[in-house]
Write a protein that holds these residues in place. Structure first.
Motif, PDB file in Angstrom:
ATOM      1  N   CYS A 142       0.838  -1.207   0.000  1.00  0.00           N
ATOM      2  CA  CYS A 142       0.000   0.000   0.000  1.00  0.00           C
ATOM      3  C   CYS A 142       0.870   1.253   0.000  1.00  0.00           C
ATOM      4  O   CYS A 142       0.579   2.215  -0.720  1.00  0.00           O
ATOM      5  CB  CYS A 142      -0.949  -0.010   1.200  1.00  0.00           C
ATOM      6  N   GLU A 159       3.864   1.459  -1.235  1.00  0.00           N
ATOM      7  CA  GLU A 159       4.451   1.516  -2.571  1.00  0.00           C
ATOM      8  C   GLU A 159       3.426   2.058  -3.581  1.00  0.00           C
ATOM      9  O   GLU A 159       3.755   2.876  -4.444  1.00  0.00           O
ATOM     10  CB  GLU A 159       4.919   0.124  -2.981  1.00  0.00           C
ATOM     11  N   PHE A 160       2.179   1.622  -3.468  1.00  0.00           N
ATOM     12  CA  PHE A 160       1.123   2.102  -4.348  1.00  0.00           C
ATOM     13  C   PHE A 160       0.941   3.612  -4.184  1.00  0.00           C
ATOM     14  O   PHE A 160       0.802   4.343  -5.168  1.00  0.00           O
ATOM     15  CB  PHE A 160      -0.191   1.370  -4.038  1.00  0.00           C
ATOM     16  N   GLU A 178       1.386   6.568  -6.927  1.00  0.00           N
ATOM     17  CA  GLU A 178       0.339   7.553  -7.218  1.00  0.00           C
ATOM     18  C   GLU A 178       0.894   8.974  -7.140  1.00  0.00           C
ATOM     19  O   GLU A 178       0.532   9.833  -7.944  1.00  0.00           O
ATOM     20  CB  GLU A 178      -0.839   7.363  -6.262  1.00  0.00           C
ATOM     21  N   GLU A 182       1.550   0.374 -11.273  1.00  0.00           N
ATOM     22  CA  GLU A 182       0.480   0.483 -10.288  1.00  0.00           C
ATOM     23  C   GLU A 182      -0.455  -0.720 -10.360  1.00  0.00           C
ATOM     24  O   GLU A 182      -0.887  -1.233  -9.337  1.00  0.00           O
ATOM     25  CB  GLU A 182      -0.348   1.763 -10.516  1.00  0.00           C
ATOM     26  N   ARG A 183      -0.756  -1.158 -11.583  1.00  0.00           N
ATOM     27  CA  ARG A 183      -1.667  -2.290 -11.768  1.00  0.00           C
ATOM     28  C   ARG A 183      -1.082  -3.562 -11.133  1.00  0.00           C
ATOM     29  O   ARG A 183      -1.787  -4.327 -10.476  1.00  0.00           O
ATOM     30  CB  ARG A 183      -1.942  -2.503 -13.257  1.00  0.00           C
ATOM     31  N   ILE A 221       1.053  -3.691  -8.648  1.00  0.00           N
ATOM     32  CA  ILE A 221       0.990  -3.520  -7.189  1.00  0.00           C
ATOM     33  C   ILE A 221      -0.434  -3.728  -6.706  1.00  0.00           C
ATOM     34  O   ILE A 221      -0.680  -4.409  -5.707  1.00  0.00           O
ATOM     35  CB  ILE A 221       1.527  -2.128  -6.775  1.00  0.00           C
ATOM     36  N   PHE A 222      -1.397  -3.148  -7.434  1.00  0.00           N
ATOM     37  CA  PHE A 222      -2.803  -3.293  -7.057  1.00  0.00           C
ATOM     38  C   PHE A 222      -3.217  -4.760  -7.036  1.00  0.00           C
ATOM     39  O   PHE A 222      -3.910  -5.201  -6.114  1.00  0.00           O
ATOM     40  CB  PHE A 222      -3.699  -2.514  -8.023  1.00  0.00           C
ATOM     41  N   ALA A 228      -4.534   3.695   0.523  1.00  0.00           N
ATOM     42  CA  ALA A 228      -4.086   3.498  -0.863  1.00  0.00           C
ATOM     43  C   ALA A 228      -5.198   3.880  -1.831  1.00  0.00           C
ATOM     44  O   ALA A 228      -4.962   4.567  -2.828  1.00  0.00           O
ATOM     45  CB  ALA A 228      -3.652   2.049  -1.083  1.00  0.00           C
ATOM     46  N   TRP A 265      -5.379   7.065  -4.579  1.00  0.00           N
ATOM     47  CA  TRP A 265      -5.678   6.873  -5.997  1.00  0.00           C
ATOM     48  C   TRP A 265      -6.895   7.685  -6.424  1.00  0.00           C
ATOM     49  O   TRP A 265      -6.918   8.306  -7.487  1.00  0.00           O
ATOM     50  CB  TRP A 265      -5.942   5.393  -6.286  1.00  0.00           C
TER      51      TRP A 265
END
Length: 159
Positions: A52, A54-55, A59, A89-90, A92-93, A113, A117
């Motif tokens: 989270c 990292e995400f 962002e 991001e995808r 990581i998500f 997170a 976003w």
């Protein structure tokens, strides 16, 4: 067979003990210490919180690229850079989504997170989607549940 007296046994034991001490002194230092403890693997909750964070950092990178654009042409010029960031991001998500939050810290990390976003676009009451606005309200309350110093620990980039 001859029996040994105390006068004969104690010097023999003393000599044996001294020989052991001398041998230990000659041994390599690394053989005298305990084996190093293996690093413990992070728990799934720790991994979730790190993902989270990292995400959220990703962002912020996306936002920084958007901030440099004032015209449509500038946006077109940075599109490849944004696409690369979106792809990261995808990934990581997908990892975040695969880990179930089991503690309040994990839930708060996920909510933070998403809030990073969203930037208020989907969670706003003005969006016309009451169900999404309610989810946004729940998430904001969840984020507010944690003490501020713990939130800084969880996601220092947002706190």
């Amino acid at each position: 067979m001859r029996s040994l007296s105390r006068r004969e046994i104690f010097p023999a034991l003393g000599a044996t003990a001294l020989a052991g001490i001398a041998a230990a002194g000659l041994a390599k230092p690394e053989t005298l210490t305990a084996a190093p403890k293996a690093k413990s693997l992070p728990t799934s909750e720790e991994r979730l919180i790190a993902l989270c964070e990292e995400f959220i950092r990703m962002e912020f990178a996306v936002n920084a690229v958007h901030a440099t654009c004032e015209t449509f042409e500038q946006e077109k010029a940075v599109e490849p850079k944004l696409e690369a960031l979106y792809e990261q991001e995808r990934k990581i998500f997908d990892q975040i989504e695969a880990i179930k939050a089991t503690t309040l810290k994990g839930f708060i990390a996920k909510a933070r997170a998403f809030a990073a976003w969203d930037r208020g676009n989907y969670l706003s009451r003005d969006s016309g989607n009451w169900d999404i606005a309610m989810i946004g309200n729940i998430m904001q309350e969840l984020i507010a549940l944690g003490p501020k110093d713990n939130l800084a620990e969880l996601c220092p980039t947002i706190a």
